[in-house]
Design an enzyme around this catalytic site. Structure first.
Site, PDB file in Angstrom:
ATOM      1  N   ILE A 147      51.909  40.027  47.431  1.00  0.00           N
ATOM      2  CA  ILE A 147      51.787  39.930  45.969  1.00  0.00           C
ATOM      3  C   ILE A 147      52.600  40.993  45.235  1.00  0.00           C
ATOM      4  O   ILE A 147      52.875  40.872  44.050  1.00  0.00           O
ATOM      5  CB  ILE A 147      50.305  39.961  45.542  1.00  0.00           C
ATOM      6  CG1 ILE A 147      50.162  39.508  44.097  1.00  0.00           C
ATOM      7  CG2 ILE A 147      49.695  41.353  45.725  1.00  0.00           C
ATOM      8  CD1 ILE A 147      48.872  38.900  43.738  1.00  0.00           C
TER       9      ILE A 147
ATOM     10  N   TYR B 156      39.189  50.416  39.617  1.00  0.00           N
ATOM     11  CA  TYR B 156      38.907  48.979  39.662  1.00  0.00           C
ATOM     12  C   TYR B 156      38.686  48.439  38.246  1.00  0.00           C
ATOM     13  O   TYR B 156      39.279  47.433  37.840  1.00  0.00           O
ATOM     14  CB  TYR B 156      37.660  48.759  40.525  1.00  0.00           C
ATOM     15  CG  TYR B 156      37.261  47.320  40.723  1.00  0.00           C
ATOM     16  CD1 TYR B 156      38.034  46.456  41.492  1.00  0.00           C
ATOM     17  CD2 TYR B 156      36.079  46.829  40.177  1.00  0.00           C
ATOM     18  CE1 TYR B 156      37.648  45.145  41.698  1.00  0.00           C
ATOM     19  CE2 TYR B 156      35.689  45.516  40.376  1.00  0.00           C
ATOM     20  CZ  TYR B 156      36.482  44.675  41.141  1.00  0.00           C
ATOM     21  OH  TYR B 156      36.090  43.383  41.336  1.00  0.00           O
TER      22      TYR B 156
ATOM     23  N   LYS C 269      40.859  45.849  35.868  1.00  0.00           N
ATOM     24  CA  LYS C 269      40.253  44.600  35.387  1.00  0.00           C
ATOM     25  C   LYS C 269      40.388  44.456  33.864  1.00  0.00           C
ATOM     26  O   LYS C 269      40.732  43.383  33.375  1.00  0.00           O
ATOM     27  CB  LYS C 269      38.778  44.510  35.816  1.00  0.00           C
ATOM     28  CG  LYS C 269      38.592  44.296  37.314  1.00  0.00           C
ATOM     29  CD  LYS C 269      39.272  43.014  37.774  1.00  0.00           C
ATOM     30  CE  LYS C 269      39.102  42.731  39.244  1.00  0.00           C
ATOM     31  NZ  LYS C 269      39.966  41.636  39.722  1.00  0.00           N
TER      32      LYS C 269
HETATM   33  N1  SER Z   1      31.986  42.964  43.852  1.00  0.00           N
HETATM   34  C1  SER Z   1      32.793  43.882  43.117  1.00  0.00           C
HETATM   35  C2  SER Z   1      32.605  45.256  43.606  1.00  0.00           C
HETATM   36  O1  SER Z   1      31.505  45.596  43.961  1.00  0.00           O
HETATM   37  C3  SER Z   1      32.460  43.844  41.667  1.00  0.00           C
HETATM   38  O2  SER Z   1      33.177  42.857  41.020  1.00  0.00           O
HETATM   39  O3  SER Z   1      33.522  45.999  43.612  1.00  0.00           O
END
Ligand code: SER
Length: 288
Positions: free
Chosen positions: A25, A113, A117
């Protein structure tokens, strides 16, 4: 190959269920070649490092999560594809309402993360408004599946706990009592992904990204539920400070009324239905 993760190739059911191709990717040409070869009209871009592992490798998390999305959107712009990219409960952060978290609220996450997002949600909307790329997205809760083992997420305890129950092991829970998080069984998540991409967009007020929900629980609740079916099952707490801090920064429960109203989202699995199905499927998987 930059971004290539050995062992991440599709295997078993995933590989056998249709044509497959390994694509890096981080390399837009790879994506474009695969899109042209298979005449792809909709890209489901699920490439990401999950929340806990992204804190260990933030640079790689950005490269795959946001760099990968950028490459995907560019290919989609050139090849006229629609794009689904999941956002997450991890996109929330800061002083937002934790219970029944609304569709439109404060999103100031402090994890890499979460940063990828929120940025991804904005980038998806940008490509729709600026270039007309048909981008759509949902904010997934923790996904629970018996097919793919968990990898580096904060919600993964809710998958691991079923594996321990079926294997007859005591479960050591890294998340503390009373910590509520939204969760969803994989069949609902897969159906939601397909339904949003097939929905009539004239009803959309939002695009990137819709809250969707089916259940919210704390570790003691899922433990008690499993114990109804596995009475000898035991659990103890050993809190992982990183995962606990991430969980504490996320919603307790999401308000998914916009997804319900704008494209008809409805979950099918609650905690009880999911637990019965997970235990049955894992018993078959492990021959127990
Ligand atoms: N399942 C993911 C995580 O725990 C959350 O979107 O990082």
């Amino acid at each position: 190959m930059a971004g290539y993760i050995p062992g991440a190739e599709p295997k078993g059911e995933l590989r056998e269920s249709g044509p497959s191709e390994v694509v890096d990717i981080t390399n837009p040409q790879h994506i474009a070649d695969a899109v042209r070869k298979y005449k792809v009209d909709t890209i489901y871009n699920l490439a990401a490092l999950l929340s806990a592992v992204a804190e260990a490798k933030p640079q790689l998390a950005w490269k795959i999560g946001l760099g990968g999305l950028f490459n995907t959107l560019e290919v989609a712009r050139e090849c006229h594809c629609a794009v689904f990219t999941p956002s997450s409960i991890g996109s929330f952060g800061g002083p937002f309402p934790k219970d029944n978290t609304p569709q439109d609220t404060i999103q100031r996450p402090k994890t890499m993360y979460g940063v990828t997002k929120v940025s991804g949600e904005l980038l998806g909307d940008y490509y729709f408004q600026r270039f007309g790329v048909d981008t759509r997205s949902v904010r997934f809760p923790g996904l629970i599946s018996y097919v793919t083992p968990p990898g580096g997420g904060t919600t993964d305890y809710a998958v691991d706990i079923y594996y321990s129950a079926v294997k007859g092991e005591k479960f050591v829970c890294p998340i503390g009592k009373g910590t509520l998080m939204d969760m969803m069984y994989m069949p609902d998540a897969l159906r939601g992904m397909i339904e949003i991409m097939e929905a009539d967009p004239t009803k959309f007020i939002h695009r990137n990204s819709f809250n969707i929900a089916s259940m919210s629980f704390a570790p003691e609740t899922i433990y008690q539920k499993i114990k109804e079916y596995v009475p000898q099952f035991e659990m103890e707490y050993r809190i992982d400070p990183l995962r606990q801090a991430i969980a504490d920064s996320w919603p307790n429960s999401l308000d998914d009324s916009c997804a319900r109203n704008e494209w008809g989202w409805r979950p099918e699995y609650g905690l009880d239905e999911m637990t019965r199905d997970m235990l049955a499927k894992l018993r078959v998987k492990f021959n127990m």
